[in-house]
Motif scaffolding. Structure first.
Motif, mmCIF file in Angstrom:
data_model
loop_
_atom_site.group_PDB
_atom_site.id
_atom_site.type_symbol
_atom_site.label_atom_id
_atom_site.label_comp_id
_atom_site.label_asym_id
_atom_site.label_seq_id
_atom_site.Cartn_x
_atom_site.Cartn_y
_atom_site.Cartn_z
ATOM 1 N N LYS A 17 0.834 -1.208 0.000
ATOM 2 C CA LYS A 17 0.000 0.000 0.000
ATOM 3 C C LYS A 17 0.869 1.258 0.000
ATOM 4 C CE LYS A 17 -3.950 2.141 2.096
ATOM 5 N NZ LYS A 17 -5.162 1.948 2.838
ATOM 6 N N LEU A 18 1.958 1.243 0.763
ATOM 7 C CA LEU A 18 2.864 2.393 0.775
ATOM 8 C C LEU A 18 3.490 2.624 -0.594
ATOM 9 C CD1 LEU A 18 4.694 1.988 4.202
ATOM 10 C CD2 LEU A 18 3.109 3.790 3.532
ATOM 11 N N ASP A 19 3.861 1.544 -1.265
ATOM 12 C CA ASP A 19 4.444 1.673 -2.607
ATOM 13 C C ASP A 19 3.426 2.268 -3.584
ATOM 14 O OD1 ASP A 19 6.833 0.635 -1.697
ATOM 15 O OD2 ASP A 19 6.380 -1.425 -2.366
ATOM 16 N N GLU A 20 2.176 1.821 -3.450
ATOM 17 C CA GLU A 20 1.122 2.349 -4.321
ATOM 18 C C GLU A 20 0.907 3.843 -4.069
ATOM 19 O OE1 GLU A 20 -3.694 1.874 -4.924
ATOM 20 O OE2 GLU A 20 -2.570 0.258 -3.954
ATOM 21 N N LEU A 21 0.839 4.240 -2.790
ATOM 22 C CA LEU A 21 0.670 5.662 -2.462
ATOM 23 C C LEU A 21 1.856 6.489 -2.948
ATOM 24 C CD1 LEU A 21 -0.844 5.431 1.133
ATOM 25 C CD2 LEU A 21 -1.992 6.204 -0.952
ATOM 26 N N ARG A 22 3.048 5.945 -2.811
ATOM 27 C CA ARG A 22 4.249 6.654 -3.263
ATOM 28 C C ARG A 22 4.180 6.902 -4.772
ATOM 29 N NH1 ARG A 22 8.018 3.441 -1.111
ATOM 30 N NH2 ARG A 22 8.007 4.644 0.797
ATOM 31 N N GLN A 23 3.730 5.890 -5.514
ATOM 32 C CA GLN A 23 3.592 6.036 -6.958
ATOM 33 C C GLN A 23 2.559 7.106 -7.309
ATOM 34 O OE1 GLN A 23 6.288 4.828 -8.459
ATOM 35 N NE2 GLN A 23 4.954 4.055 -10.084
#
Length: 88
Positions: A56-62
Motif C-alpha cells: 500500500k505504501l508503494d502504491e501511495l508513493r507512486q
C-alpha cells in the motif's frame, strides 16, 4: 549339601527397571503434542500484514510521484475532530 535358590533364578531387577522406563518413555512420546499460542499466531499473521502495508505504501508513493493522489478533505476533517475529542 545342596543349596536351592528360593525365588526365580536369573532375574535381573535392573533389567526390569530399564524395561519399565523404556515403556514409560514410549508412552510419553506418543502423548506429546505441540500447541501454538495465540500470540505466536498473531506474529505469523503480522508478517503478511507487513507485506500488505508495504504494498500500500508503494502504491501511495507512486500516486504522489505521478500527481494522481487525491486527498478527501471531509475524511481528514472528520479524523481531526475525532482526534481532538478523544485526546483532551
Amino acid at each position: 549339601m545342596k543349596i536351592h535358590h528360593i525365588g526365580p533364578a536369573g532375574v535381573n531387577p535392573y533389567q526390569r527397571q530399564l524395561a519399565k522406563t523404556e515403556r514409560l518413555a514410549t508412552e510419553k512420546a506418543s502423548r506429546d503434542q505441540v500447541e501454538i499460542s495465540k500470540e505466536a499466531k498473531e506474529l505469523q499473521e503480522a508478517a503478511s500484514w507487513e507485506q500488505a502495508r508495504q504494498a500500500k505504501l508503494d502504491e501511495l508513493r507512486q500516486q504522489i510521484e505521478n500527481g494522481t493522489y487525491q486527498v478527501d478533505p471531509r475524511a481528514v476533517a472528520k479524523r481531526m475532530i475525532e482526534y481532538y475529542r478523544n485526546h483532551r
